[in-house]
Design a protein around this motif. Structure first.
Motif, PDB file in Angstrom:
ATOM      1  N   ILE A 261       0.847  -1.187   0.000  1.00  0.00           N
ATOM      2  CA  ILE A 261       0.000   0.000   0.000  1.00  0.00           C
ATOM      3  C   ILE A 261       0.883   1.238   0.000  1.00  0.00           C
ATOM      4  O   ILE A 261       1.770   1.391   0.845  1.00  0.00           O
ATOM      5  N   ASP A 262       0.630   2.124  -0.958  1.00  0.00           N
ATOM      6  CA  ASP A 262       1.431   3.346  -1.077  1.00  0.00           C
ATOM      7  C   ASP A 262       1.070   4.319   0.034  1.00  0.00           C
ATOM      8  O   ASP A 262      -0.074   4.390   0.481  1.00  0.00           O
ATOM      9  N   GLY A 263       2.052   5.087   0.448  1.00  0.00           N
ATOM     10  CA  GLY A 263       1.848   6.089   1.481  1.00  0.00           C
ATOM     11  C   GLY A 263       3.176   6.671   1.897  1.00  0.00           C
ATOM     12  O   GLY A 263       4.224   6.419   1.273  1.00  0.00           O
ATOM     13  N   THR A 264       3.148   7.488   2.966  1.00  0.00           N
ATOM     14  CA  THR A 264       4.409   8.046   3.453  1.00  0.00           C
ATOM     15  C   THR A 264       5.348   6.920   3.882  1.00  0.00           C
ATOM     16  O   THR A 264       6.564   7.014   3.717  1.00  0.00           O
ATOM     17  N   GLN A 265       4.766   5.868   4.413  1.00  0.00           N
ATOM     18  CA  GLN A 265       5.510   4.648   4.709  1.00  0.00           C
ATOM     19  C   GLN A 265       4.760   3.480   4.080  1.00  0.00           C
ATOM     20  O   GLN A 265       3.570   3.295   4.328  1.00  0.00           O
ATOM     21  N   GLU A 266       5.464   2.739   3.240  1.00  0.00           N
ATOM     22  CA  GLU A 266       4.813   1.636   2.539  1.00  0.00           C
ATOM     23  C   GLU A 266       4.339   0.578   3.532  1.00  0.00           C
ATOM     24  O   GLU A 266       5.050   0.187   4.447  1.00  0.00           O
ATOM     25  N   ILE A 267       3.097   0.126   3.332  1.00  0.00           N
ATOM     26  CA  ILE A 267       2.515  -0.905   4.184  1.00  0.00           C
ATOM     27  C   ILE A 267       2.443  -2.190   3.377  1.00  0.00           C
ATOM     28  O   ILE A 267       1.889  -2.212   2.277  1.00  0.00           O
ATOM     29  N   VAL A 305      -3.805   2.919  10.081  1.00  0.00           N
ATOM     30  CA  VAL A 305      -5.095   3.339   9.527  1.00  0.00           C
ATOM     31  C   VAL A 305      -5.009   3.318   8.007  1.00  0.00           C
ATOM     32  O   VAL A 305      -4.120   3.942   7.413  1.00  0.00           O
ATOM     33  N   ILE A 306      -5.886   2.567   7.385  1.00  0.00           N
ATOM     34  CA  ILE A 306      -5.979   2.572   5.927  1.00  0.00           C
ATOM     35  C   ILE A 306      -7.384   3.005   5.539  1.00  0.00           C
ATOM     36  O   ILE A 306      -8.348   2.737   6.252  1.00  0.00           O
ATOM     37  N   ARG A 307      -7.462   3.701   4.418  1.00  0.00           N
ATOM     38  CA  ARG A 307      -8.737   4.295   4.015  1.00  0.00           C
ATOM     39  C   ARG A 307      -9.058   3.940   2.572  1.00  0.00           C
ATOM     40  O   ARG A 307      -8.162   3.688   1.772  1.00  0.00           O
ATOM     41  N   PRO A 308     -10.336   3.950   2.228  1.00  0.00           N
ATOM     42  CA  PRO A 308     -10.714   3.734   0.836  1.00  0.00           C
ATOM     43  C   PRO A 308     -10.070   4.780  -0.063  1.00  0.00           C
ATOM     44  O   PRO A 308      -9.924   5.944   0.314  1.00  0.00           O
ATOM     45  N   GLY A 309      -9.695   4.367  -1.260  1.00  0.00           N
ATOM     46  CA  GLY A 309      -9.071   5.281  -2.209  1.00  0.00           C
ATOM     47  C   GLY A 309      -7.558   5.222  -2.217  1.00  0.00           C
ATOM     48  O   GLY A 309      -6.927   5.730  -3.149  1.00  0.00           O
ATOM     49  N   MET A 310      -6.960   4.617  -1.182  1.00  0.00           N
ATOM     50  CA  MET A 310      -5.499   4.481  -1.173  1.00  0.00           C
ATOM     51  C   MET A 310      -5.091   3.485  -2.262  1.00  0.00           C
ATOM     52  O   MET A 310      -5.744   2.466  -2.468  1.00  0.00           O
ATOM     53  N   THR A 311      -4.009   3.816  -2.978  1.00  0.00           N
ATOM     54  CA  THR A 311      -3.544   2.951  -4.063  1.00  0.00           C
ATOM     55  C   THR A 311      -2.566   1.913  -3.533  1.00  0.00           C
ATOM     56  O   THR A 311      -1.931   2.101  -2.484  1.00  0.00           O
TER      57      THR A 311
END
Length: 378
Positions: A261-267, A305-311
């Motif tokens: 999961i993409d983000g400031t820190q990859e999950i 926390v993960i949310r809808p719309g995250m790539t």
């Protein structure tokens, strides 16, 4: 002479053919979504096609069932309600006046019957008197008067019966008009309330962008049927991945999937394929590559926390090859579907044609043409 020998002894970069286990992987991208969602759009209101947003709950806000999420401008409906309420007030006044008028007319007819009854009884007594001293004309006149009185009484009673029937019909029509207008007024009041759209479930507010990619905002107008908000239950998440058409034959239910999961820190999560799409579609309106959807289930992380719309990106292991001959892709020359390498010899190199089985990332799996330990020039 010494310089030439030194240059000849210098080794060129090379790679050795290795024997190892190789995982065949299909990569794809996707987006997180909730398993349980509710779309919020303008309600169906008679005569309205454009809806102006008057109130909008902030995105990513958690709401409870029954809370107002979005409210649309109700001025048009309120204006129509005011006009219809005025019509209803007039109709109710007309009904009251009609009841009074009809009652007065009925009382007049009842009094008229009473008078005709008295005249009838008086004429009947006169007609029944036997008096030989009376003239023949007087006796005939009494009989005629009695007949007239009898007819007048009959007509008076008929007028009352007709009036009652007519009264019932008139009042029924007036009441019907009042009931119709009352229903229309109640419909307008209901429409005003329905323009305050409430959450059907507990969830998180996510704005739905229009076809231009623009998210809704207070003051903007939208079309009937256009989704404004998606309510998502973030405790129940899944991933919808887009699988390229060439990879469709490699994807099966229950295959294990690595999710990044993409983000400031990859999950990084582990999941499995639980549902496959039945039809192919264009990836987007701009990207015409054919894809189909795959739903991937995973266990949600408790501390993130993960949310809808995250790539997210995924890797699906479609097969494991034991004892595979491999080389880095940079060591293999591919041209027109054929592969070739340069074999390093003691005194010279020569080109060798090979058959490639798979290309996995930066590795090439060799089907034939090479053996373990062969040295290939880069």
């Amino acid at each position: 002479m010494l310089l030439v020998l030194l240059c000849a002894c210098e080794k060129a970069p090379s790679e050795t053919v290795k024997l190892e286990q190789v995982r065949l992987i299909v990569t794809a991208s996707g987006e997180l979504e909730s398993k349980q969602t509710a779309m919020i759009a303008p309600p169906s209101v008679s005569g309205m096609w454009q809806y102006q947003i008057k109130q909008l709950t902030a995105e990513n806000t958690r709401v409870k069932k029954g809370e107002v999420i979005v409210a649309f401008d109700s001025k048009k409906v309120v204006d129509r309600l005011v006009d219809k309420q005025a019509d209803l007030d007039r109709a109710q006044k007309e009904l009251e006046n009609k009841k009074i008028k009809e009652e007065e007319s009925e009382q007049e007819l009842i009094l008229s019957i009473a008078e005709k009854q008295m005249e009838y009884e008086k004429a009947e007594r006169k007609a029944d008197i036997i008096d030989n001293s009376r003239a023949e004309n007087d006796r005939k006149k009494s009989v005629i008067d009695f007949t007239i009185a009898e007819n007048d009484l009959f007509l008076a009673k008929e007028r009352l019966t007709f009036h009652k029937n007519n009264k019932a019909l008139n009042l029924k029509l007036a009441k019907g008009k009042v009931n119709r207008l009352t229903a229309e007024v109640n419909d307008f009041k209901s429409d005003i309330e329905r323009l305050k759209v409430k959450a059907p479930i507990d969830g998180m507010v996510i704005y739905r962008a229009n076809w231009q990619g623009e998210k809704p905002a207070v003051g903007e107008s939208i079309q009937f049927g256009q989704p404004v908000v998606e309510l998502a239950v973030i405790e129940q998440m899944q991933l919808k991945a887009q699988i390229a058409e060439p990879d469709s034959g490699k994807i099966k239910l229950n295959q294990k999937v690595k999710i990044m999961i993409d983000g400031t820190q990859e999950i990084v999560l582990q999941g499995s394929i639980v549902e496959l799409g039945r039809v192919f579609r264009d990836k987007s309106s701009q990207d015409k590559r054919r894809v189909f959807d795959a739903i991937i289930a995973f266990e949600q992380p408790k501390d993130t926390v993960i949310r809808p719309g995250m790539t997210a990106r995924i890797e699906v292991v479609t097969a494991m090859i034991d004892n595979a001959l491999t080389l880095p892709s940079q060591a293999v020359k591919l041209e027109n579907g054929q592969g070739s390498v340069r074999i390093t010899g003691l005194f010279s190199d020569h080109e060798e044609t090979i058959e490639v089985a798979h290309i996995v990332g930066d590795k090439v799996v060799i089907k034939s043409g090479l053996s373990q330990g062969d040295i290939v020039a880069l």
